[in-house]
Design a protein around this motif. Structure first.
Motif, PDB file in Angstrom:
ATOM      1  N   VAL A  33       0.842  -1.193   0.000  1.00  0.00           N
ATOM      2  CA  VAL A  33       0.000   0.000   0.000  1.00  0.00           C
ATOM      3  C   VAL A  33       0.884   1.252   0.000  1.00  0.00           C
ATOM      4  CG1 VAL A  33      -2.114  -0.984   0.977  1.00  0.00           C
ATOM      5  CG2 VAL A  33      -0.294  -0.283   2.499  1.00  0.00           C
ATOM      6  N   PRO A  34       1.650   1.458  -1.079  1.00  0.00           N
ATOM      7  CA  PRO A  34       2.589   2.586  -1.091  1.00  0.00           C
ATOM      8  C   PRO A  34       1.909   3.951  -1.080  1.00  0.00           C
ATOM      9  CG  PRO A  34       2.492   1.578  -3.251  1.00  0.00           C
ATOM     10  CD  PRO A  34       1.702   0.701  -2.317  1.00  0.00           C
ATOM     11  N   VAL A  35       0.699   4.039  -1.605  1.00  0.00           N
ATOM     12  CA  VAL A  35       0.006   5.332  -1.600  1.00  0.00           C
ATOM     13  C   VAL A  35      -0.292   5.768  -0.172  1.00  0.00           C
ATOM     14  CG1 VAL A  35      -2.112   6.522  -2.319  1.00  0.00           C
ATOM     15  CG2 VAL A  35      -0.943   4.984  -3.901  1.00  0.00           C
ATOM     16  N   ARG A  36      -0.663   4.822   0.665  1.00  0.00           N
ATOM     17  CA  ARG A  36      -0.912   5.145   2.075  1.00  0.00           C
ATOM     18  C   ARG A  36       0.376   5.634   2.733  1.00  0.00           C
ATOM     19  NH1 ARG A  36      -5.200   3.795   5.503  1.00  0.00           N
ATOM     20  NH2 ARG A  36      -4.646   3.759   7.703  1.00  0.00           N
ATOM     21  N   GLY A  37       1.495   4.998   2.416  1.00  0.00           N
ATOM     22  CA  GLY A  37       2.775   5.444   2.943  1.00  0.00           C
ATOM     23  C   GLY A  37       3.136   6.843   2.477  1.00  0.00           C
ATOM     24  N   LEU A  38       2.862   7.139   1.211  1.00  0.00           N
ATOM     25  CA  LEU A  38       3.132   8.483   0.693  1.00  0.00           C
ATOM     26  C   LEU A  38       2.240   9.528   1.363  1.00  0.00           C
ATOM     27  CD1 LEU A  38       3.663   7.836  -3.107  1.00  0.00           C
ATOM     28  CD2 LEU A  38       5.348   8.626  -1.445  1.00  0.00           C
TER      29      LEU A  38
END
Length: 109
Positions: A33-38
């Protein structure tokens, strides 16, 4: 039931926790879930900037960037929570599949 239909093993929650502590948002990337990390990184930078502007000049580095550190701590907890939940679901589903396979074998023999 074949192994090709089984869900892949989720990453170890402690690996996710360690990665999230070392590098912000990396735990979310490992979880897929890279968007959540960003999003966490974005708010980390914004709140660190805001608190740096409103903090008194004699405050420590942590005090001047407390908003960013707060979001950093929340992102660590969030990544670990997601990892723990995914692992618990995977274990539960694997146990149910194993119980179903055992009961199916017992009824046919």
């Amino acid at each position: 039931m074949s192994n090709s239909l089984a869900a892949p093993v989720p990453p170890n929650p402690y690996l996710v926790l360690g990665a999230a502590i070392v590098l912000p948002a990396s735990g979310h990337v490992i979880l897929g879930v890279p968007v959540r990390g960003l999003q966490f990184l974005f708010f980390m930078v914004i709140l660190a900037w805001v608190t740096a502007k409103i903090a008194p000049p004699d405050a420590s580095f942590v005090g001047r960037h407390a908003g960013g550190f707060l979001i950093y701590a929340l992102s660590i907890l969030d990544a670990y929570r997601i990892g723990r939940i995914r692992t618990a679901k995977w274990v539960h589903n694997a146990q149910r599949a194993n119980d179903g396979a055992q009961s199916g074998i017992e009824t046919h023999t």
